[in-house]
Design an enzyme around this catalytic site. Structure first.
Site, PDB file in Angstrom:
ATOM      1  N   SER A  46      -7.104   0.710  -3.694  1.00 36.14           N
ATOM      2  CA  SER A  46      -5.948   0.438  -2.842  1.00 36.14           C
ATOM      3  C   SER A  46      -5.472   1.665  -2.080  1.00 36.14           C
ATOM      4  O   SER A  46      -5.107   1.580  -0.908  1.00 36.14           O
ATOM      5  CB  SER A  46      -4.794  -0.114  -3.678  1.00 36.14           C
ATOM      6  OG  SER A  46      -5.182  -1.271  -4.373  1.00 36.14           O
ATOM      7  N   HIS A  79      -0.596   4.136  -3.314  1.00 36.49           N
ATOM      8  CA  HIS A  79      -0.497   3.450  -2.019  1.00 36.49           C
ATOM      9  C   HIS A  79       0.203   4.346  -0.995  1.00 36.49           C
ATOM     10  O   HIS A  79      -0.290   4.525   0.128  1.00 36.49           O
ATOM     11  CB  HIS A  79       0.284   2.148  -2.171  1.00 36.49           C
ATOM     12  CG  HIS A  79      -0.382   1.152  -3.061  1.00 36.49           C
ATOM     13  ND1 HIS A  79       0.236   0.001  -3.493  1.00 36.49           N
ATOM     14  CD2 HIS A  79      -1.622   1.131  -3.607  1.00 36.49           C
ATOM     15  CE1 HIS A  79      -0.583  -0.682  -4.273  1.00 36.49           C
ATOM     16  NE2 HIS A  79      -1.723  -0.008  -4.359  1.00 36.49           N
TER      17      HIS A  79
END
Length: 290
Positions: free
Chosen positions: A210, A265
């Site tokens: 991610s 992230h």
């Protein structure tokens, strides 16, 4: 049909006309002496078409992007649809991550500890000082691979499927337009920054691509402002930012989605933006994915 624009016969509208067809805009271009006329089937298309034509006529980078899209083997009807041969590096990253996910039993196998940022069975990491000590000891033992290998760990099939889809969609474009070397540098730098930030904040119990996906998205979005070449919905960056914000709330756990690697992230996105500033878009005209 509706007459919407008259231009000099010397203006090459072939690429623009093909682009309109791929957008589903019915039109034709006729010649009248030393002029050519653009006609539209539906009058409601006039305003957006004229705005697009103005961009096409005034901005060389827009003409170049449309030309590349029209003549590139990785676009079908104007949409990004590469085959595996067009992005072998991205495909290899996804395949390795899938195999690691399989062989580690979604992170439940003890072997997963060898791929985490530090070995969670050997260190205490409750405080920042303890995490820094663990990192220092790990690197002093030469286990540098751990800075990158958390990307390969996934703890659910839905997690790796989503990451794989986004990695293929965005990463394949970077590999094709900007080259394998640029993609490799991006993946390494983004991974280092996103994984390190996540570890320093919460410890080694995390994994997934991610952070890299967020970083490539940030790179594509900002670099796109300097040279249009990538294709993705403008709303994607907004949705991604909203998802980061949601990750810092209890909502994901309330919905049963578990905790998220929020710092990875955020760190990945920031790293991608930084790399877009530090690395200007390549100047090559014809992307070859090399």
């Amino acid at each position: 049909m509706y007459r919407v624009k008259q231009l000099s016969a010397g203006t090459d509208l072939a690429d623009f006309s093909q682009w309109l067809r791929e957008q589903g805009v019915e039109h034709r271009i006729s010649e009248e002496g030393d002029q050519q006329v653009l006609w539209l089937e539906h009058q409601e298309h006039a305003e957006p078409v004229l705005a697009a034509l103005e961009q096409f006529m005034s901005r060389p980078e827009v003409r170049r992007a449309i030309h590349e899209t029209n003549h590139s083997p990785v676009f079908v009807n104007g949409r990004w649809q590469p085959s595996p041969k067009h992005a072998p590096m991205v495909l290899a990253i996804i395949a390795i991550a899938a195999l690691v996910t399989w062989f580690t039993g979604l992170g439940r196998d003890p072997a997963s500890a060898t791929l985490m940022f530090v070995d969670p069975t050997r260190f205490v990491f409750d405080t920042l000082a303890q995490r820094l000590d663990a990192l220092s000891a790990t690197l002093s033992q030469g286990q540098f691979w751990r800075l990158l290998t958390p990307d390969l760990l996934h703890f659910s099939w839905s997690h790796i499927i989503f990451n794989a889809v986004m990695m293929w969609f965005l990463g394949s474009q970077v590999e094709w337009f900007d080259g394998k070397l640029r993609l490799g540098i991006l993946v390494v730098v983004i991974s280092l920054l996103s994984n390190t930030l996540q570890f320093l904040v919460s410890g080694p119990l995390f994994g997934g691509l991610s952070g890299v996906v967020y970083g490539i998205l940030g790179y594509c979005w900002l670099s796109q402002q300097r040279r249009p070449r990538f294709q993705f919905p403008p709303a994607l960056i907004v949705v991604s930012l909203v998802w980061i914000l949601i990750g810092f709330t209890p909502l994901t756990q309330i919905l049963g989605l578990g905790s998220m690697a929020n710092e990875a992230h955020l760190g990945g996105l920031l790293a991608g933006l930084i790399m877009a500033v530090l690395m200007p878009p390549p100047r090559k005209q014809d992307p070859q994915g090399a």
